[in-house]
Each structure stands twice: as structure tokens, then as C-alpha cells.
Write a protein that holds these residues in place. Structure first.
Motif, PDB file in Angstrom:
ATOM      1  N   THR A  78       8.305   4.713   5.478  1.00 33.91           N
ATOM      2  CA  THR A  78       9.756   4.334   5.312  1.00 33.91           C
ATOM      3  C   THR A  78      10.107   4.762   3.852  1.00 33.91           C
ATOM      4  O   THR A  78       9.519   4.320   2.960  1.00 33.91           O
ATOM      5  CB  THR A  78      10.156   2.962   5.601  1.00 33.91           C
ATOM      6  OG1 THR A  78       9.539   2.724   6.879  1.00 33.91           O
ATOM      7  CG2 THR A  78      11.608   2.994   5.563  1.00 33.91           C
ATOM      8  N   THR A  79      11.111   5.602   3.678  1.00 36.25           N
ATOM      9  CA  THR A  79      11.377   5.983   2.430  1.00 36.25           C
ATOM     10  C   THR A  79      12.734   5.143   1.975  1.00 36.25           C
ATOM     11  O   THR A  79      13.658   4.652   2.710  1.00 36.25           O
ATOM     12  CB  THR A  79      12.070   7.663   2.479  1.00 36.25           C
ATOM     13  OG1 THR A  79      11.216   8.528   2.714  1.00 36.25           O
ATOM     14  CG2 THR A  79      12.626   7.871   1.022  1.00 36.25           C
ATOM     15  N   PHE A  80      12.499   4.698   0.739  1.00 35.48           N
ATOM     16  CA  PHE A  80      13.529   3.686   0.085  1.00 35.48           C
ATOM     17  C   PHE A  80      13.931   4.561  -1.191  1.00 35.48           C
ATOM     18  O   PHE A  80      13.404   5.100  -2.107  1.00 35.48           O
ATOM     19  CB  PHE A  80      13.074   2.620  -0.390  1.00 35.48           C
ATOM     20  CG  PHE A  80      12.537   1.533   0.609  1.00 35.48           C
ATOM     21  CD1 PHE A  80      13.270   0.319   0.719  1.00 35.48           C
ATOM     22  CD2 PHE A  80      11.443   1.925   1.605  1.00 35.48           C
ATOM     23  CE1 PHE A  80      13.042  -0.422   1.610  1.00 35.48           C
ATOM     24  CE2 PHE A  80      11.422   0.840   2.414  1.00 35.48           C
ATOM     25  CZ  PHE A  80      12.079  -0.062   2.663  1.00 35.48           C
ATOM     26  N   GLU A  81      15.483   5.126  -1.101  1.00 35.68           N
ATOM     27  CA  GLU A  81      15.966   5.561  -2.363  1.00 35.68           C
ATOM     28  C   GLU A  81      16.329   4.405  -3.291  1.00 35.68           C
ATOM     29  O   GLU A  81      17.290   3.850  -3.051  1.00 35.68           O
ATOM     30  CB  GLU A  81      17.317   6.465  -1.872  1.00 35.68           C
ATOM     31  CG  GLU A  81      17.025   7.724  -0.998  1.00 35.68           C
ATOM     32  CD  GLU A  81      18.176   8.346  -0.639  1.00 35.68           C
ATOM     33  OE1 GLU A  81      19.343   8.290  -1.006  1.00 35.68           O
ATOM     34  OE2 GLU A  81      18.120   9.315   0.398  1.00 35.68           O
ATOM     35  N   LEU A  82      15.548   4.398  -4.408  1.00 35.78           N
ATOM     36  CA  LEU A  82      15.590   3.209  -5.201  1.00 35.78           C
ATOM     37  C   LEU A  82      16.787   3.100  -5.895  1.00 35.78           C
ATOM     38  O   LEU A  82      17.214   2.191  -6.617  1.00 35.78           O
ATOM     39  CB  LEU A  82      14.486   3.273  -6.237  1.00 35.78           C
ATOM     40  CG  LEU A  82      12.941   3.183  -5.448  1.00 35.78           C
ATOM     41  CD1 LEU A  82      11.826   3.380  -6.512  1.00 35.78           C
ATOM     42  CD2 LEU A  82      12.889   2.107  -4.487  1.00 35.78           C
TER      43      LEU A  82
END
Length: 106
Positions: A78-82
């Protein structure tokens, strides 16, 4: 906004973790076990390795969270745009991924 330094400190705050190179990313794993997350400086994103059910829950928490668009995403990556996701949610996701790796035999 969470920076690379802050994310690295957070990922390394779990017992027995280490950073390692992983293609164009920094990987974070439990020593002698598999990775639980990676970080990409170019776009300030992290891929956190959740279970598919956890992925469904986290993706509903923020617009900056979504499955990696490939087979890994189908398995829970899962990608998290920080820059968009609150630190508390990132911390909780890292803890979930870390605990999942701890439970595994490898």
C-alpha cells in the motif's frame, strides 16, 4: 508533512529493525526477516506491506493511501503519500506491517 528523516526514524523505532537498499528505495526490515516498508525520496512516498484486509481499512482513512498498482498491491502493498497522510495513521500502518512480519516464520 512527514520528511524522509522523520519516516526513517519512525520505521527504525521498532525493535530489531534495520535500513537496507532496495532498488531506488530505502527498505526497512526486521533483522533476518523480510521488509515491512520501503521509502522513495523522489516523491516522498512509502509502500507499507499490509495484509489485504488491513489495506482495505487504511485506504478508507485518507486520500493519500492506495494499493500499489501491480501484483504486490493485490497482496497488500500500500502506497502512503507522506505529505497527505497524518503521522498517526502512518505510525499505525507501520506497526501493523511490523507485527505481521514478526508473526511470520521467515
Amino acid at each position: 508533512m512527514m520528511t524522509e528523516k522523520h519516516f526513517s526514524e519512525l520505521a527504525l523505532s521498532f525493535p530489531g529493525t534495520e535500513a537496507c537498499a532496495h532498488f531506488d528505495r530505502i527498505g526497512f526490515r526486521i533483522t533476518n526477516k523480510r521488509m515491512f516498508t520501503t521509502y522513495l525520496a523522489r516523491d516522498n512516498t512509502a509502500n507499507i506491506f499490509l495484509t489485504p484486509p488491513e489495506q482495505q481499512v487504511f485506504c478508507k482513512m485518507s486520500e493519500g493511501i492506495y494499493p500499489v498498482p501491480n501484483k504486490w498491491g493485490e497482496k497488500g502493498a500500500t502506497t502512503f503519500e507522506l505529505g497527505k497522510v497524518p503521522v498517526e495513521i502512518v505510525r499505525e500502518a507501520l506497526l501493523s506491517a511490523y507485527n505481521e512480519v514478526l508473526k511470520s516464520k521467515k
